[in-house]
Motif scaffolding. Sequence first.
Motif, PDB file in Angstrom:
ATOM      1  N   MET A   1       0.826  -1.199   0.000  1.00  0.00           N
ATOM      2  CA  MET A   1       0.000   0.000   0.000  1.00  0.00           C
ATOM      3  C   MET A   1       0.865   1.256   0.000  1.00  0.00           C
ATOM      4  O   MET A   1       0.443   2.301   0.464  1.00  0.00           O
ATOM      5  N   LEU A   3       2.450   4.305  -2.061  1.00  0.00           N
ATOM      6  CA  LEU A   3       1.922   4.987  -3.244  1.00  0.00           C
ATOM      7  C   LEU A   3       2.786   4.677  -4.463  1.00  0.00           C
ATOM      8  O   LEU A   3       3.993   4.503  -4.355  1.00  0.00           O
ATOM      9  N   ALA A  42      -2.958   4.274  -2.865  1.00  0.00           N
ATOM     10  CA  ALA A  42      -2.363   3.222  -2.040  1.00  0.00           C
ATOM     11  C   ALA A  42      -2.764   1.845  -2.547  1.00  0.00           C
ATOM     12  O   ALA A  42      -1.975   0.907  -2.516  1.00  0.00           O
ATOM     13  N   PHE A  43      -3.988   1.725  -3.024  1.00  0.00           N
ATOM     14  CA  PHE A  43      -4.444   0.453  -3.600  1.00  0.00           C
ATOM     15  C   PHE A  43      -4.008   0.301  -5.052  1.00  0.00           C
ATOM     16  O   PHE A  43      -4.280  -0.695  -5.688  1.00  0.00           O
TER      17      PHE A  43
END
Lengths: 288, 771
Positions: A1, A3, A42-43
């Motif tokens: 997660m 960035l 993040a995902f």
Amino acid sequence: MKLPPFDYACPTSVSEVVALLAAHDGEAKPLAGGQSLVPMLAFRVALPSLLVDLRKVAELRHIKITNEGIALGAMVRWREILDDARLRTAHPLLIAAVAHVAHYQIRNRGTVGGSMAHADPAAELPGIAVTCEAKIAVTGKAGARVIAAADFFQGPLTTALQSDEIITEIRLPLWPAKRRFGFQEFARRRGDFAMAAAALFYDEDGGKARNAHIGAIGVADRPLRLKAAEDAINGTSIDEAVIAKAEAAASASVDPADDIHASGAYRKALIGVMVERALRDAAGLKTT
Amino acid sequence: MSTTAPKRASNLFVGSPIERLEDLRFLTGRGQYVDDLAVENMLHAAILRSSVAHGRILSIDSSAARARRGVHAVITAADIGTVPTIPLRHDPTPAIRRFEQPVIADGKVRYVGEPIAVVIAESAALAEDALEAIAVDIEALRVVADREFARKDDIILFETVGTNVPDTITAVRGKADDAAFNSAPYRRREHFSVQRHAAVPMEPRGLLAEWDDANARITVRGACKVPFTNRRALAQMMNLPEASVRMVEYDVGGGFGARGEFYPEDFLIPFAARLLGRPVKWTEDRRENLTALNHARDMECDLEIACARDGALIALRAHACTDIGAYVRTNGATAARNIAQVLAGPYRIPHVRVDVSLVITNKTPVGTYRGPGRFESDFCRERLFDMAAADLGVDRVEFRRRNLIREADMPYPLPKVQVLDIESECDSGDYQITLDRCLAEFKWAERAKLNGKLIDGRHHGIAVGCYLEGGGTGPRENVRLAVEADGSISLFVGSSSVGQGVETVFAQIAADALEVPMERINRVLHGSTDYVAQGFGSFSSRSIVMGGNAIGDAAQKLRTLIREAAAKRLQCQASDIVIDRGMAVGPAPARAAIALKEFAGLCADGTFASAKRTYSYGAHAAYVAVDAKTGHVELIDYVAVEDVGRIVNPLTLHGQCIGAVVQGLGGAFLEHFIYDENGQLLTGSFADYLMPTASDFPQIRAVALEDKPSPLNPMGAKGAGEGGIIPVGGVVANAVAAALGSLGVEPRDLPLSPPRLWQMIQAARATCAAR
């Protein structure tokens, strides 16, 4: 997660923002409060090449209350709306809705422009915008334009914004002092996205309701106006029979899909209950 | 919080509400978690996890990832050679062992989230970036997405084994056969289920492994729960002597059974550190945590009881089935074993037979989660009891009172677990006392008037349930007490801290046992393999029972050593020496006093061994209001009463109980791992996997008693960490059923989500209308 890699810019004017967005041809993303975009980064479901941070764009931070209505700059945060004493009378429905937005920390960061541009079908402000017939002012490479809320939301996370455009302002029409209103939301936990919510208001003329606006959140791919429910109360004096009719009409006018959290049938019934309860709040009638 | 036992005169600290020693460092930001660690030359790991639930790995091409800036290595099964599997820690029947998990996907993937490759890079972000450059070609196989399909054995997850059912665990007491049921005046059979959910500690896992090439030694920071067991497992996998593996425990943000077991990463990260000769750190993120950490609870149960017309229970039989996911992990069979053993609960039921099948599916493997098998069992049993009591016209409280195990029945045997040959018995207790106290605290008689009433548009209901909590699991625990140069005492324990406050309660126990002020216990050193020769860790509510009593043993020995040394100095008999307020005092008339620091260097090892488990017990009651139009349940009041034998610290115990109840409410109302038919986890973030938060359930009260000490250990202590969660699902479901009694709504499945309850209410109304 962690960035994904991206470039970062932090301009100070709308014109610079637009220039950056235009230069990156859809690969740049404006960063407002970051409450949706950062988790998406993040995902790694959002992979922009450039983040254009709007936090230093001073011309997007105003709350203006005039004879024409209320103008909220795109970078106004939820906290600023809730802390603005003028808005409690200038637009009590807005305040009632924003009180349901997420949690304390998120309300300190999240912005009105971010919420509108993200266009989650269960978010409060898009629902208020549609219910109140707000106008959304946007600016892009081709200049400024104004879009009606009803035309702005086009589907889940989809709006009429072009990739080089940003929202500059949300304009809510003037709110008469005697207007009656209600806002009811049902979520699994306080602060979660709504499973369904109803925003409504009407004016009174000789004891009869008129100019009813009823909006529904979380029951379709975008916020909706429930015309059939509005018709059920316009011209009536609100009583149990009218409330029952409005509830039934609200339910009948939506067709939500099943998802992991609820069946469509549940949401269909729930929006009726939310309209019923919001209408009771507006009319000052007790639950039976 | 209240206790009925009189204050003990001889002990100053045990039994006192002493604030946690740990909290000052936590509240001032000085806690030290594994992710806080940074060492020179450190590299970071990220793990490529399968996005396919079931498939054959055709190829893995990591060349592009290896070529990326900052990437040091990409490790796959091919780099490991013979891929070890993770040994079972509990219940290792030969049948179950065939399903052990390889430390990295080896030819096949069997669940979404299974490790396929490890990238080691200069930073965690670079490592994660590189994951996307690894090309994995997987031939997707048909997914075994649920128990029912798994049991057909149409698609086999382990082809060489040939079945998806590793084993069936059976527990028996008396003879619960057809004859017992056929001759009974009343019987009822129902089907129940508890959804897949999990412990979800606030702090995800983390590891920092350092290889010392000169001494061929590995240090693993971030161990917890069972570091000694994991040292043995890792040593074997890395082909090292146990003495060359050092496990170090730091602060831990919650364990609840899941954290600290041996997972694939517990091998992969040390392996990478040795391969590269550099320290390697891995911090689990929440997304991987939700598919990598043990899941739990996923079970269904076909349960039948038989009783007399007055409600006296005659027999109970059940067939339960637990979905244990794609592999049997370290303690993957424990919940199933517990279901078999405790489905009958704290009740006198002469004839019991429970069969629990373990079933393999393409989901994250399960493990123990606070009250494993007990939470599930209590939901099924207590629900059926309320249904039966209503059928028989017997008051729900009377039904339980009539059937609770009596003090005169103690020790009362639990059903014997046949395959594993486990026998256990309730050690002591008066179960009526906790039930009565719970009813009194709850104001049951008064509240009963509201039961089933519709007030302001909401249906009100109450319920009460009883439970047993097994704890104090053996075989033993070891500690060492040492006198330091400044006269302070260091305490080394084999128990672990997962956030439950062991530093505080162990310091209390040690201070009392040595008769020194608590400040003298300057360090409680726990969980690391350096401190004692062999430790057993913290699980199954065992730390106070096993570790606490071992402290008593060590203190006794240290006091003897001090008195002998003092006697030598003062030229008197050791029996003349009194240890008082941190001094060794000689005989009258001189009463010469020697400060403890004069005995620096003295130390004593203590141990406590027990093969018998303790059983704490209690009763919970709930008061709910149900909004039939939305399906929302408001918890208006909740009371938990337990007897834990001996209360060391009422404050920490109270915190444990409240926290456990809230976790239980999460399981009863909110938390749910939902998978689709392709084995994809649909609730894989905190947006969709709903944890209870501080504001969701504010009305919880907890009372702890110490009326009936355990006869099995000198302190009289029983386990106390799990009781709070065990009865919650059953009690709140019964309260909801009581509220909706007029509609005939009978919840048989958790969680009680608003849409599900609403659906049941709609169906019940339709049935009523049809009549």
